[in-house]
Write a protein that holds these residues in place. Structure first.
Motif, mmCIF file in Angstrom:
data_model
loop_
_atom_site.group_PDB
_atom_site.id
_atom_site.type_symbol
_atom_site.label_atom_id
_atom_site.label_comp_id
_atom_site.label_asym_id
_atom_site.label_seq_id
_atom_site.Cartn_x
_atom_site.Cartn_y
_atom_site.Cartn_z
ATOM 1 N N UNK A 1 -0.188 10.134 6.703
ATOM 2 C CA UNK A 1 -0.226 8.690 6.934
ATOM 3 C C UNK A 1 -1.520 8.045 6.411
ATOM 4 N N UNK A 2 -2.254 8.769 5.552
ATOM 5 C CA UNK A 2 -3.432 8.207 4.904
ATOM 6 C C UNK A 2 -3.005 7.189 3.854
ATOM 7 N N UNK A 3 -3.790 6.150 3.700
ATOM 8 C CA UNK A 3 -3.520 5.149 2.670
ATOM 9 C C UNK A 3 -4.084 5.675 1.358
ATOM 10 N N UNK B 1 -3.990 -7.919 -2.942
ATOM 11 C CA UNK B 1 -3.554 -8.901 -1.943
ATOM 12 C C UNK B 1 -3.934 -8.459 -0.524
ATOM 13 N N UNK B 2 -3.733 -7.156 -0.245
ATOM 14 C CA UNK B 2 -4.032 -6.674 1.107
ATOM 15 C C UNK B 2 -5.524 -6.698 1.396
ATOM 16 N N UNK B 3 -6.336 -6.545 0.351
ATOM 17 C CA UNK B 3 -7.786 -6.624 0.531
ATOM 18 C C UNK B 3 -8.174 -8.023 0.983
ATOM 19 N N UNK B 4 -7.633 -9.039 0.287
ATOM 20 C CA UNK B 4 -7.921 -10.428 0.666
ATOM 21 C C UNK B 4 -7.312 -10.777 2.027
ATOM 22 N N UNK B 5 -6.132 -10.237 2.301
ATOM 23 C CA UNK B 5 -5.365 -10.593 3.509
ATOM 24 C C UNK B 5 -6.028 -10.044 4.784
ATOM 25 N N UNK B 6 -6.426 -8.780 4.790
ATOM 26 C CA UNK B 6 -6.978 -8.166 5.990
ATOM 27 C C UNK B 6 -8.500 -8.155 6.030
ATOM 28 N N UNK B 7 -9.154 -8.392 4.877
ATOM 29 C CA UNK B 7 -10.604 -8.492 4.874
ATOM 30 C C UNK B 7 -11.340 -7.184 4.717
ATOM 31 N N UNK B 8 -10.618 -6.082 4.599
ATOM 32 C CA UNK B 8 -11.264 -4.791 4.349
ATOM 33 C C UNK B 8 -11.471 -4.621 2.836
ATOM 34 N N UNK B 9 -12.499 -3.857 2.483
ATOM 35 C CA UNK B 9 -12.667 -3.527 1.060
ATOM 36 C C UNK B 9 -11.664 -2.442 0.679
ATOM 37 N N UNK B 10 -11.462 -2.258 -0.609
ATOM 38 C CA UNK B 10 -10.539 -1.227 -1.078
ATOM 39 C C UNK B 10 -11.014 0.158 -0.620
ATOM 40 N N UNK B 11 -12.347 0.375 -0.672
ATOM 41 C CA UNK B 11 -12.881 1.673 -0.268
ATOM 42 C C UNK B 11 -12.611 1.942 1.219
ATOM 43 N N UNK B 12 -12.767 0.898 2.031
ATOM 44 C CA UNK B 12 -12.506 1.059 3.468
ATOM 45 C C UNK B 12 -11.031 1.382 3.728
ATOM 46 N N UNK B 13 -10.151 0.693 3.038
ATOM 47 C CA UNK B 13 -8.726 0.911 3.238
ATOM 48 C C UNK B 13 -8.308 2.325 2.837
ATOM 49 N N UNK B 14 -8.894 2.819 1.764
ATOM 50 C CA UNK B 14 -8.515 4.148 1.282
ATOM 51 C C UNK B 14 -9.075 5.271 2.162
ATOM 52 N N UNK B 15 -9.880 4.917 3.164
ATOM 53 C CA UNK B 15 -10.381 5.918 4.108
ATOM 54 C C UNK B 15 -9.675 5.823 5.459
ATOM 55 N N UNK B 16 -8.657 4.984 5.539
ATOM 56 C CA UNK B 16 -7.989 4.733 6.816
ATOM 57 C C UNK B 16 -6.565 5.262 6.807
ATOM 58 N N UNK B 17 -6.032 5.459 8.017
ATOM 59 C CA UNK B 17 -4.611 5.719 8.174
ATOM 60 C C UNK B 17 -3.901 4.405 8.435
ATOM 61 N N UNK C 1 0.840 -1.190 0.000
ATOM 62 C CA UNK C 1 0.000 0.000 0.000
ATOM 63 C C UNK C 1 0.878 1.243 0.000
ATOM 64 N N UNK C 2 0.292 2.320 -0.528
ATOM 65 C CA UNK C 2 0.988 3.598 -0.632
ATOM 66 C C UNK C 2 0.462 4.513 0.473
ATOM 67 N N UNK C 3 1.393 5.135 1.255
ATOM 68 C CA UNK C 3 1.030 5.972 2.394
ATOM 69 C C UNK C 3 1.540 7.385 2.167
ATOM 70 N N UNK C 4 0.664 8.371 2.440
ATOM 71 C CA UNK C 4 1.073 9.769 2.408
ATOM 72 C C UNK C 4 2.052 9.994 3.556
ATOM 73 N N UNK C 5 3.250 10.506 3.254
ATOM 74 C CA UNK C 5 4.289 10.655 4.263
ATOM 75 C C UNK C 5 3.911 11.625 5.356
ATOM 76 N N UNK C 6 3.028 12.574 5.076
ATOM 77 C CA UNK C 6 2.674 13.582 6.070
ATOM 78 C C UNK C 6 1.426 13.185 6.868
#
Length: 666
Positions: free
Chosen positions: A72-74, A80-96, A65-70
């Protein structure tokens, strides 16, 4: 055998899984290296080929995953990370990124800054939180990338949960095997699921044998109830500690302190127990308790000596009076003086018996018990401890109030209850150094018997009341081992009773012992057998005290009993070989050839000659702790204790001869 086969299959299955996990780890390591190489190469080509970067990003076999350096937003993530952690892509892109980490990560921002400054960060371990709440272990590395005209960090995450579990399993297995104390795991039914080398070594059983057994197979007599109680406690408590006597393969009983806790083992509820051998500590405690018991007798010595001097004075004066009256022909007065002598001897015998009861090393087995009157025992204990408060050399004075009820019968070992009571009396007197009030009482109610010891002494501080029954706890300094009350607590508990305490500083202390009431046992009464119906008895008396032999001969002179006396074991055996005897009366504690050896030799002679064994009565002043099996092995039919009235001895002789020597007098 079925259990062993199942376990062997399970072990083989685990070994196969371990090999698979190792292969997976190797593959994952290789893939990581390849992915890292591909990832770095792809990142280098991103400026020239976004299409190539996206292909690597989308198809990488690890989470990226790509993280904003300032902030820390994804900003982006791969499938792979979607399948691995069980979050949807939309959920991940709203998280730090910290929203995905299970533990607090105060170094997270610092790691991102290092990546920005140095271009990449070294591999770190992190614990990630899946959407379903599960925690997975991972290794993380990061590098700086330009993403949508922002300076960002590309994070590569590899799942190492299985590898870490195998490492943890290996570490715990090593600890399990190398710990010196016995450690075992059993299921809720008590069946052993796993044991360590310490358990095998101490029990004497192999691992394969133990895995076919249950905990109760190693437990001593009457220990099952304690095991069931422990299982019940583990249902509501995280861990329990208790004592358990275990029996080794050779039959040796060993006391253990057990520390048990509920765990999960191969997916099923189980109990993990660590056992600590208490043999040395128990022996030390017994030795210290016995030493304190002897010290108590030492404290009473002056009073006991005073009593004996009084008795000797009575005997001496009465004997002189009897001699004088006999010479003057006053037979009635002579008999009166002789009665005084006999009464004094019986009082002296009672004093000796009390001291023996108090100082003997009583067996631990409560099965060797009898029913006795607690009121009578209190009366005897007070007589023994009387010198402690009735010392003419001290000015302190004690007021004693005794209220004991006869008919308070309990079942147990009188000597042990005797020890507890005398110790409570000593403690009460020590709490009243300037004198005071001591009350002792017994009673019964609703199937329970009560014994209470109360003083108006210094009292016990509240913080110490709950500790006074702990081993080695004492406020008396070096003059006490701190085992008196602890030992007493154990004795009362072993007798299915409880001991309670109430105390107020400056006002005094009350100890209350509560025991189950028992039904009085029927006392054996020797019925008088008239000499007219008893044939003449040929009796061999063996005792190294010549005056005892003479006195017995004088007493039986006008009876149906013919006495042959011997003053040593050798002389007695020589007489036995020359004549036929109906019964042998032999002292146990003789020099050179003891009474034990006389009995054994007579038994062997009878067996060799094919005739019925001659009944033998052991006559001794030391009857404590005689093993019934030893008596049987040495051909001893009954044991009588010195001193004994000759009328009673005559009844025992007649009874034993009439029965043919069967049975052992307890």
């Amino acid at each position: 055998m079925h259990r062993a086969h199942v376990l062997e299959e399970r072990i083989k299955e685990l070994e196969d899984q371990f090999e698979v996990y190792e292969r997976k780890a190797d593959i994952l390591t290789t893939l990581l290296k390849e992915a890292n190489a591909e990832f770095e190469g792809a990142l280098e080509r991103t400026t020239s080929s976004e299409k190539n970067f996206r292909a690597v990003f989308e198809n990488a076999p690890e989470a990226i995953f790509i993280v904003d350096a300032e902030t820390r937003l994804i900003l982006d993530c791969n499938p792979f990370i979607v399948d691995w952690l069980g979050y949807s892509r939309q959920e991940l892109l709203s998280m730090r990124v910290e929203d995905l980490i299970a533990d607090e990560a105060p170094d997270l921002q610092d790691s991102i800054h290092k990546a920005v400054k140095h271009g990449r960060v070294r591999v770190q371990e992190r614990r990630y939180l899946r959407k379903d709440g599960a925690v997975v272990d991972a290794e993380v590395t990061g590098t700086v990338v330009e993403y949508e005209d922002k300076r960002c960090v590309a994070v590569l995450v590899r799942d190492v949960t299985e590898r870490k579990q195998l490492e943890e399993l290996s570490r715990y297995k090593e600890l399990f095997e190398t710990v010196g104390d016995p450690v075992f795991i059993n299921d809720s039914g008590g069946r052993f699921l796993e044991v360590n080398a310490g358990a095998c070594q101490l029990s004497g059983y192999s691992r394969e044998e133990l895995l076919l057994m249950r905990v109760e197979d190693l437990a001593g007599p009457r220990q099952k109830a304690k095991l069931y109680e422990t299982l019940d406690r583990l249902r509501v408590e995280d861990a329990v500690r208790f004592e358990l006597q275990m029996i080794t393969r050779s039959g040796k009983p060993i006391p253990f302190e057990m520390h048990s806790r509920a765990i999960n083992f191969v997916g099923m509820p189980a109990v993990l127990s660590v056992a600590r051998d208490l043999s040395v500590r128990k022996k030390l405690e017994q030795t210290l308790v016995w030493t304190e018991r002897l010290a108590a007798v030492g404290e009473m010595a002056s009073g006991v000596a005073h009593n004996f001097n009084n008795l000797l004075q009575m005997i001496m004066v009465a004997a002189q009076a009897a001699s004088t009256k006999l010479e003057s022909g006053h037979i009635a007065q002579c008999r009166e003086a002789l009665d005084v002598i006999l009464g004094s001897c019986e009082r002296g015998s009672d004093i000796v018996r009390r001291i023996k009861d108090f100082t003997q090393r009583a067996p631990e087995d409560v099965r060797q018990t009898r029913t006795f009157d607690l009121g009578a025992l209190v009366e005897e204990a007070i007589e023994l401890a009387k010198p402690l408060w009735n010392d003419p050399t001290h000015s302190r004075r004690y007021e004693l109030k005794v209220n004991y009820s006869r008919g308070c019968f309990v079942n147990g070992q009188p000597s042990q209850i005797y020890e507890v009571l005398v110790n409570l009396i000593r403690n009460a007197l020590e709490a009243m150094p300037e004198g005071g009030f001591l009350a002792i009482s017994t009673g019964k109610e609703n199937g329970r018997v009560f014994l209470t010891v109360e003083d108006n002494g210094e009292g016990i501080p509240k913080e110490n009341v709950q500790r006074i029954f702990e081993p080695f706890f004492t406020t008396k300094g070096l003059k006490s081992s701190g085992l008196g009350l602890s030992s007493g607590y154990g004795i009362i508990k072993k007798h299915q009773g409880v001991i309670e305490v109430e105390s107020t500083v400056g006002r005094g202390t009350v100890f209350r012992i509560i025991l189950p009431e028992a039904m009085p046992s029927e006392e054996k009464v020797l019925k008088t057998i008239e000499p007219a119906v008893v044939p003449r008895i040929n009796l061999l008396v063996i005792d190294d005290e010549i005056n005892i032999v003479r006195a017995i001969s004088l007493f039986f002179e006008d009876s149906e009993i013919k006495i042959t006396g011997a003053t040593s074991g050798e002389e007695g055996l020589a007489a036995y070989r020359k004549d036929e005897f109906d019964l042998v009366l032999c002292d146990l504690g003789m020099d050179e050839v003891t009474g034990w050896e006389v009995g054994r030799i007579i038994k062997e002679l009878c067996e060799r000659e094919g005739k019925r064994k001659t009944p033998l009565i052991a006559y001794t002043g030391w009857d404590n702790g005689i093993d019934p099996q030893q008596l049987e092995a040495c051909g001893i039919d009954r044991v009588i204790t010195k001193p004994l009235r000759m009328e009673q001895l005559l009844l025992i002789i007649r009874d034993l001869v009439s029965k043919g020597g069967s049975g052992i007098e307890e």
